[in-house]
Write a protein that holds these residues in place. Structure first.
Motif, PDB file in Angstrom:
ATOM      1  N   ALA A   1       0.847  -1.194   0.000  1.00 13.35           N
ATOM      2  CA  ALA A   1       0.000   0.000   0.000  1.00 13.35           C
ATOM      3  C   ALA A   1       0.885   1.248   0.000  1.00 13.35           C
ATOM      4  O   ALA A   1       1.938   1.271   0.630  1.00 13.35           O
ATOM      5  N   ASN A   2       0.455   2.243  -0.716  1.00 16.20           N
ATOM      6  CA  ASN A   2       1.184   3.511  -0.774  1.00 16.20           C
ATOM      7  C   ASN A   2       2.642   3.336  -1.160  1.00 16.20           C
ATOM      8  O   ASN A   2       3.537   3.888  -0.533  1.00 16.20           O
ATOM      9  N   ALA A   3       2.884   2.554  -2.192  1.00 19.04           N
ATOM     10  CA  ALA A   3       4.246   2.352  -2.671  1.00 19.04           C
ATOM     11  C   ALA A   3       4.826   3.693  -3.117  1.00 19.04           C
ATOM     12  O   ALA A   3       4.138   4.511  -3.703  1.00 19.04           O
ATOM     13  N   ARG A   4       6.095   3.900  -2.845  1.00 16.46           N
ATOM     14  CA  ARG A   4       6.758   5.152  -3.184  1.00 16.46           C
ATOM     15  C   ARG A   4       7.504   4.998  -4.502  1.00 16.46           C
ATOM     16  O   ARG A   4       8.323   4.104  -4.648  1.00 16.46           O
ATOM     17  N   VAL A   5       7.203   5.891  -5.433  1.00 12.17           N
ATOM     18  CA  VAL A   5       7.840   5.900  -6.736  1.00 12.17           C
ATOM     19  C   VAL A   5       8.518   7.253  -6.900  1.00 12.17           C
ATOM     20  O   VAL A   5       7.881   8.300  -6.747  1.00 12.17           O
ATOM     21  N   THR A   6       9.810   7.251  -7.176  1.00 13.87           N
ATOM     22  CA  THR A   6      10.550   8.493  -7.379  1.00 13.87           C
ATOM     23  C   THR A   6      10.683   8.748  -8.870  1.00 13.87           C
ATOM     24  O   THR A   6      11.095   7.868  -9.622  1.00 13.87           O
ATOM     25  N   LEU A   7      10.318   9.955  -9.272  1.00 11.49           N
ATOM     26  CA  LEU A   7      10.477  10.393 -10.657  1.00 11.49           C
ATOM     27  C   LEU A   7      11.622  11.388 -10.699  1.00 11.49           C
ATOM     28  O   LEU A   7      11.502  12.509 -10.205  1.00 11.49           O
ATOM     29  N   CYS A   8      12.753  10.955 -11.224  1.00  7.96           N
ATOM     30  CA  CYS A   8      13.909  11.841 -11.390  1.00  7.96           C
ATOM     31  C   CYS A   8      13.822  12.440 -12.792  1.00  7.96           C
ATOM     32  O   CYS A   8      13.750  11.696 -13.768  1.00  7.96           O
ATOM     33  N   TYR A   9      13.823  13.752 -12.864  1.00  4.57           N
ATOM     34  CA  TYR A   9      13.637  14.389 -14.161  1.00  4.57           C
ATOM     35  C   TYR A   9      14.649  15.504 -14.360  1.00  4.57           C
ATOM     36  O   TYR A   9      15.019  16.210 -13.430  1.00  4.57           O
ATOM     37  N   GLY A  10      15.094  15.615 -15.585  1.00  5.42           N
ATOM     38  CA  GLY A  10      16.089  16.614 -15.927  1.00  5.42           C
ATOM     39  C   GLY A  10      15.477  17.802 -16.646  1.00  5.42           C
ATOM     40  O   GLY A  10      14.315  17.793 -17.026  1.00  5.42           O
ATOM     41  N   PRO A  11      16.278  18.824 -16.844  1.00  2.73           N
ATOM     42  CA  PRO A  11      15.799  20.003 -17.569  1.00  2.73           C
ATOM     43  C   PRO A  11      15.687  19.693 -19.061  1.00  2.73           C
ATOM     44  O   PRO A  11      16.336  18.779 -19.564  1.00  2.73           O
ATOM     45  N   TYR A  12      14.837  20.437 -19.732  1.00  2.00           N
ATOM     46  CA  TYR A  12      14.757  20.326 -21.184  1.00  2.00           C
ATOM     47  C   TYR A  12      14.451  21.698 -21.768  1.00  2.00           C
ATOM     48  O   TYR A  12      13.984  22.591 -21.078  1.00  2.00           O
ATOM     49  N   GLU A  13      14.723  21.823 -23.068  1.00  2.00           N
ATOM     50  CA  GLU A  13      14.553  23.097 -23.752  1.00  2.00           C
ATOM     51  C   GLU A  13      13.134  23.233 -24.286  1.00  2.00           C
ATOM     52  O   GLU A  13      12.586  22.320 -24.889  1.00  2.00           O
ATOM     53  N   SER A  14      12.528  24.375 -24.011  1.00  2.00           N
ATOM     54  CA  SER A  14      11.221  24.713 -24.547  1.00  2.00           C
ATOM     55  C   SER A  14      11.195  26.219 -24.764  1.00  2.00           C
ATOM     56  O   SER A  14      11.548  26.981 -23.857  1.00  2.00           O
ATOM     57  N   SER A  15      10.846  26.632 -25.956  1.00  2.00           N
ATOM     58  CA  SER A  15      10.805  28.057 -26.317  1.00  2.00           C
ATOM     59  C   SER A  15      12.146  28.740 -26.073  1.00  2.00           C
ATOM     60  O   SER A  15      12.188  29.890 -25.630  1.00  2.00           O
ATOM     61  N   GLY A  16      13.230  28.017 -26.294  1.00  2.00           N
ATOM     62  CA  GLY A  16      14.560  28.590 -26.167  1.00  2.00           C
ATOM     63  C   GLY A  16      15.097  28.669 -24.749  1.00  2.00           C
ATOM     64  O   GLY A  16      16.182  29.192 -24.525  1.00  2.00           O
ATOM     65  N   VAL A  17      14.344  28.141 -23.768  1.00  2.00           N
ATOM     66  CA  VAL A  17      14.764  28.194 -22.368  1.00  2.00           C
ATOM     67  C   VAL A  17      14.919  26.770 -21.838  1.00  2.00           C
ATOM     68  O   VAL A  17      14.010  25.957 -21.962  1.00  2.00           O
ATOM     69  N   VAL A  18      16.078  26.496 -21.245  1.00  2.00           N
ATOM     70  CA  VAL A  18      16.325  25.181 -20.645  1.00  2.00           C
ATOM     71  C   VAL A  18      16.107  25.290 -19.143  1.00  2.00           C
ATOM     72  O   VAL A  18      16.739  26.108 -18.476  1.00  2.00           O
ATOM     73  N   LYS A  19      15.176  24.494 -18.626  1.00  2.00           N
ATOM     74  CA  LYS A  19      14.962  24.446 -17.177  1.00  2.00           C
ATOM     75  C   LYS A  19      14.171  23.198 -16.821  1.00  2.00           C
ATOM     76  O   LYS A  19      13.639  22.512 -17.694  1.00  2.00           O
ATOM     77  N   HIS A  20      14.108  22.903 -15.518  1.00  2.00           N
ATOM     78  CA  HIS A  20      13.308  21.784 -15.031  1.00  2.00           C
ATOM     79  C   HIS A  20      11.834  22.188 -15.100  1.00  2.00           C
ATOM     80  O   HIS A  20      11.462  23.255 -14.627  1.00  2.00           O
TER      81      HIS A  20
END
Length: 100
Positions: free
Chosen positions: A11-30
């Motif tokens: 029950a209530n298993a913990r899942v970690t989502l590790c995510y990096g920045p990416y470019e959108s509209s010329g701006v790279v950020k998380h």
């Protein structure tokens, strides 16, 4: 829709989502907008999601019990939504449920 036997899942298993920045509209950020569907799909199956920023560009890693069970380019995930029709979300949820 992902179907599986969840009787072995804690029950209530913990899942970690590790995510990096990416470019959108010329701006790279998380950004978390592409993670909304994945989070919704995991929560609908009873998982707790924890978001964790990583410096690795364009990546998402799904971690269960310290082990990476799924990874993809963050731009493969659909923008927003509930994840029910996103094939990448379906694959990620399936990988999480097979981890138990």
């Amino acid at each position: 829709m992902v179907t599986s036997n969840t009787t072995n899942m804690p029950a209530n298993a913990r899942v970690t989502l590790c995510y990096g920045p990416y470019e959108s509209s010329g701006v790279v950020k998380h950004r978390t907008s592409r993670l909304q569907g994945l989070q919704a799909a995991l929560r609908a199956r009873g998982h707790r999601c924890v978001l964790e920023e990583t410096p690795e560009w364009n990546t998402v890693e799904v971690i269960v019990s310290g082990e990476t069970v799924f990874s993809c380019d963050i731009k493969q995930l659909e923008f927003g939504g509930d994840g029910k029709l996103d094939p990448v979300c379906i694959e990620a949820v399936s990988a999480v449920e097979k981890a138990y």
